[in-house]
Design a protein around this motif. Structure first.
Motif, mmCIF file in Angstrom:
data_model
loop_
_atom_site.group_PDB
_atom_site.id
_atom_site.type_symbol
_atom_site.label_atom_id
_atom_site.label_comp_id
_atom_site.label_asym_id
_atom_site.label_seq_id
_atom_site.Cartn_x
_atom_site.Cartn_y
_atom_site.Cartn_z
ATOM 1 N N ARG A 1 -5.030 9.785 4.109
ATOM 2 C CA ARG A 1 -4.273 9.195 3.049
ATOM 3 C C ARG A 1 -3.603 7.879 3.329
ATOM 4 O O ARG A 1 -2.522 8.091 4.110
ATOM 5 C CB ARG A 1 -2.799 10.471 2.481
ATOM 6 N N MET A 2 -3.856 7.169 3.123
ATOM 7 C CA MET A 2 -3.541 5.689 3.120
ATOM 8 C C MET A 2 -2.270 5.073 2.880
ATOM 9 O O MET A 2 -1.268 4.686 3.802
ATOM 10 C CB MET A 2 -5.342 4.390 2.397
ATOM 11 N N GLY A 3 -1.713 5.621 1.526
ATOM 12 C CA GLY A 3 -0.275 4.834 0.799
ATOM 13 C C GLY A 3 0.538 6.107 1.674
ATOM 14 O O GLY A 3 1.378 5.049 2.546
ATOM 15 N N TYR A 4 0.412 7.570 1.994
ATOM 16 C CA TYR A 4 1.211 7.910 3.087
ATOM 17 C C TYR A 4 1.655 7.181 4.086
ATOM 18 O O TYR A 4 2.748 7.020 4.823
ATOM 19 C CB TYR A 4 0.701 9.298 2.799
ATOM 20 N N GLY A 5 0.132 7.149 4.890
ATOM 21 C CA GLY A 5 0.654 6.036 6.800
ATOM 22 C C GLY A 5 0.997 5.219 6.087
ATOM 23 O O GLY A 5 2.076 4.545 7.405
ATOM 24 N N ALA A 6 1.251 4.517 5.386
ATOM 25 C CA ALA A 6 1.771 2.836 5.040
ATOM 26 C C ALA A 6 3.396 2.827 5.093
ATOM 27 O O ALA A 6 4.669 2.601 5.323
ATOM 28 C CB ALA A 6 1.134 2.091 3.711
ATOM 29 N N ALA A 7 2.888 4.441 4.044
ATOM 30 C CA ALA A 7 4.721 4.158 4.261
ATOM 31 C C ALA A 7 5.165 4.722 5.729
ATOM 32 O O ALA A 7 6.507 4.145 5.656
ATOM 33 C CB ALA A 7 4.912 5.777 3.638
ATOM 34 N N GLN B 1 -4.060 4.697 -6.599
ATOM 35 C CA GLN B 1 -3.370 4.762 -7.353
ATOM 36 C C GLN B 1 -1.783 4.658 -7.618
ATOM 37 O O GLN B 1 -0.907 5.171 -6.808
ATOM 38 C CB GLN B 1 -4.105 6.457 -8.500
ATOM 39 N N PHE B 2 -1.391 3.796 -8.167
ATOM 40 C CA PHE B 2 -0.029 3.786 -8.144
ATOM 41 C C PHE B 2 0.967 4.547 -7.857
ATOM 42 O O PHE B 2 1.072 5.201 -9.204
ATOM 43 C CB PHE B 2 0.585 2.398 -8.924
ATOM 44 N N ILE B 3 1.457 5.219 -8.062
ATOM 45 C CA ILE B 3 2.708 5.928 -7.204
ATOM 46 C C ILE B 3 4.655 5.904 -6.831
ATOM 47 O O ILE B 3 5.173 7.059 -7.049
ATOM 48 C CB ILE B 3 2.299 7.282 -6.710
ATOM 49 N N GLY B 4 4.768 4.693 -7.263
ATOM 50 C CA GLY B 4 5.964 4.451 -6.722
ATOM 51 C C GLY B 4 6.472 4.351 -5.478
ATOM 52 O O GLY B 4 5.878 5.015 -4.803
ATOM 53 N N MET B 5 7.879 5.628 -5.611
ATOM 54 C CA MET B 5 8.235 5.550 -4.475
ATOM 55 C C MET B 5 8.634 6.995 -3.414
ATOM 56 O O MET B 5 8.799 7.693 -3.179
ATOM 57 C CB MET B 5 9.619 5.395 -4.347
ATOM 58 N N GLU B 6 7.038 7.530 -4.512
ATOM 59 C CA GLU B 6 6.249 9.020 -4.288
ATOM 60 C C GLU B 6 6.306 9.226 -2.965
ATOM 61 O O GLU B 6 6.617 9.807 -2.078
ATOM 62 C CB GLU B 6 5.235 9.322 -5.108
ATOM 63 N N ASN B 7 6.003 8.347 -2.380
ATOM 64 C CA ASN B 7 5.675 8.382 -0.254
ATOM 65 C C ASN B 7 6.814 8.810 -0.020
ATOM 66 O O ASN B 7 7.060 9.599 0.972
ATOM 67 C CB ASN B 7 4.200 7.355 -0.271
ATOM 68 N N TYR B 8 7.779 8.000 -0.188
ATOM 69 C CA TYR B 8 8.703 7.942 0.537
ATOM 70 C C TYR B 8 9.453 9.035 0.406
ATOM 71 O O TYR B 8 10.552 9.383 1.037
ATOM 72 C CB TYR B 8 9.620 6.805 -0.021
ATOM 73 N N ARG B 9 9.588 9.463 -0.849
ATOM 74 C CA ARG B 9 10.567 10.686 -1.356
ATOM 75 C C ARG B 9 9.769 11.720 -0.759
ATOM 76 O O ARG B 9 10.234 13.123 -0.312
ATOM 77 C CB ARG B 9 10.405 10.976 -2.747
ATOM 78 N N GLU B 10 8.401 12.184 -0.832
ATOM 79 C CA GLU B 10 7.334 12.811 0.195
ATOM 80 C C GLU B 10 7.878 13.528 1.210
ATOM 81 O O GLU B 10 7.854 13.971 2.505
ATOM 82 C CB GLU B 10 6.252 12.637 0.047
ATOM 83 N N LEU B 11 8.499 11.559 2.783
ATOM 84 C CA LEU B 11 8.514 11.040 3.297
ATOM 85 C C LEU B 11 9.699 12.660 3.887
ATOM 86 O O LEU B 11 10.384 13.103 5.052
ATOM 87 C CB LEU B 11 8.977 10.280 4.211
ATOM 88 N N LEU C 1 0.869 -1.035 0.031
ATOM 89 C CA LEU C 1 -0.202 -0.135 0.112
ATOM 90 C C LEU C 1 0.929 1.070 0.155
ATOM 91 O O LEU C 1 0.574 2.589 -0.699
ATOM 92 C CB LEU C 1 -1.137 0.095 1.273
ATOM 93 N N SER C 2 2.479 0.853 0.780
ATOM 94 C CA SER C 2 2.838 2.505 0.745
ATOM 95 C C SER C 2 3.859 2.915 -0.709
ATOM 96 O O SER C 2 3.887 4.347 -0.879
ATOM 97 C CB SER C 2 4.440 2.562 1.401
ATOM 98 N N PHE C 3 3.582 2.004 -1.567
ATOM 99 C CA PHE C 3 3.403 2.827 -2.858
ATOM 100 C C PHE C 3 2.658 2.816 -3.366
ATOM 101 O O PHE C 3 2.107 3.608 -4.981
ATOM 102 C CB PHE C 3 3.612 0.969 -3.694
ATOM 103 N N TYR C 4 1.100 3.044 -3.404
ATOM 104 C CA TYR C 4 -0.127 3.596 -3.532
ATOM 105 C C TYR C 4 -0.833 5.118 -3.133
ATOM 106 O O TYR C 4 -0.250 5.736 -2.156
ATOM 107 C CB TYR C 4 -1.758 3.021 -3.955
ATOM 108 N N ARG C 5 -0.961 6.292 -3.792
ATOM 109 C CA ARG C 5 -2.165 6.957 -3.320
ATOM 110 C C ARG C 5 -3.324 7.034 -3.164
ATOM 111 O O ARG C 5 -4.106 6.379 -4.613
ATOM 112 C CB ARG C 5 -2.204 8.528 -4.528
#
Length: 319
Positions: free
Chosen positions: A285-291, A74-84, A62-66
């Motif tokens: 933001r489930m994906g961001y929380g998962a990251a 929506q698949f966004i790859g490593m975007e959540n980790y880059r935002e962190l 889930l951490s790879f999705y928005r």
């Protein structure tokens, strides 16, 4: 010539089935000691895989999705980790978690020394044990409320004591520089009681012959503790380290009860920030929380793997 009739149950097919059944029975009998523990462990293993391992893998995915929890991910790859990496609130939460890790470990030596005191035969020792055991059995919510009243700048006991010595009122939970330390102090109260229980159990398993032999060799006091008692408490110390580290990294309830992340987000930790981003009114933001959850899991995994490796090396060296 009269035809021969086979009696029921004596035919070749029945005989082969009987032989097969007999071989299965003998196989079960031979492997009974192996199968019995596996059958007992199977329900727990299934529940562990379904409720622990599968959600962990699901969080990684889930951490790879928005995803807002309702629409299509929506698949966004490593975007959540880059935002962190550019998230100031995440940085504050991470530093607060490091403070929790370092200061929460004080519960281990404190629990050890309390256990050594309670392991003596003195008058009223059962009453002392009950008083020290009490914080462990009460809810974290109650602990948070008690310390919130204790820190209250208007009627709290802390400020009354400070007033007796001529010091001004101190708003611990309202000061961004003090709030994290105040919450950690509240968490240390029940955690020390838990470590004390572990060490009391470990002290019951200490070999009295080794203690007596050390006394005959002249060991006493700190030397007796360091060279004789503590090495025999290694299993209890390992459990205390693992449980304390996990407790420090997943600290959520005290922060939610005492400050709700404030003031100005200065008392957030990763678990609370994950909740804010994934499930509160701040985002969904489930994906961001998962990251954030993945980062927290990896930190926890590093510490636990280190202690497991240390225990393995100690056991290997002791053989």
């Amino acid at each position: 010539m009269a035809e021969m009739k086979l009696a029921p149950g004596n035919g070749p097919e029945t005989g082969s089935a009987t032989a097969l059944r007999g071989s299965q029975d003998s196989w079960l009998r031979r492997n009974r000691q192996t199968l019995a523990p596996l059958l007992f462990l199977a329900p727990g293993v299934i529940f562990f895989l379904f409720y622990v391992i599968f959600p962990i893998l699901q969080s990684f995915n889930l951490s790879f999705y928005r995803w807002d929890g309702l629409g299509d991910p929506q698949f966004i790859g490593m975007e959540n980790y880059r935002e962190l990496m550019d998230d100031r609130a995440f940085e504050v939460s991470l530093w607060n978690n490091l403070k929790w890790l370092l200061l929460y470990l004080l519960a281990i030596p404190a629990g050890l020394f309390i256990a050594l005191f309670l392991n003596q035969t003195v008058t009223g020792i059962r009453l002392y044990k009950s008083l020290f055991f009490f914080p462990f059995v009460i809810s974290q919510v109650v602990v948070g409320l008690v310390f919130s009243w204790f820190y209250d700048p208007t009627f709290g006991l802390l400020n009354q004591v400070l007033g007796w010595v001529g010091l001004g009122p101190l708003n611990v939970l309202g000061d961004p520089t003090l709030v994290t330390y105040g919450i950690i102090a509240a968490g240390l109260w029940p955690q020390t009681a838990y470590c004390m229980i572990l060490y009391l159990t470990g002290l019951n398993a200490v070999d009295p012959e080794q203690v007596e032999a050390a006394r005959l060799d002249g060991a006493k006091g700190a030397k007796m503790l360091w060279y004789v008692i503590i090495p025999q408490l290694r299993p209890a110390t390992f459990v205390a380290f693992v449980v304390t580290i996990i407790g420090a990294l997943r600290s959520f309830d005290l922060i939610s009860i005492m400050t709700n992340g404030g003031p100005f987000g200065s008392s957030r930790v990763l678990s609370f920030y994950m909740f804010e981003k994934a499930l509160s009114e701040y985002g969904f933001r489930m994906g961001y929380g998962a990251a954030i959850a993945v980062v927290l899991f990896l930190i926890m995994l590093c510490f636990i793997a280190y202690f497991l490796w240390s225990m393995y090396q100690d056991d290997k060296g002791g053989r």
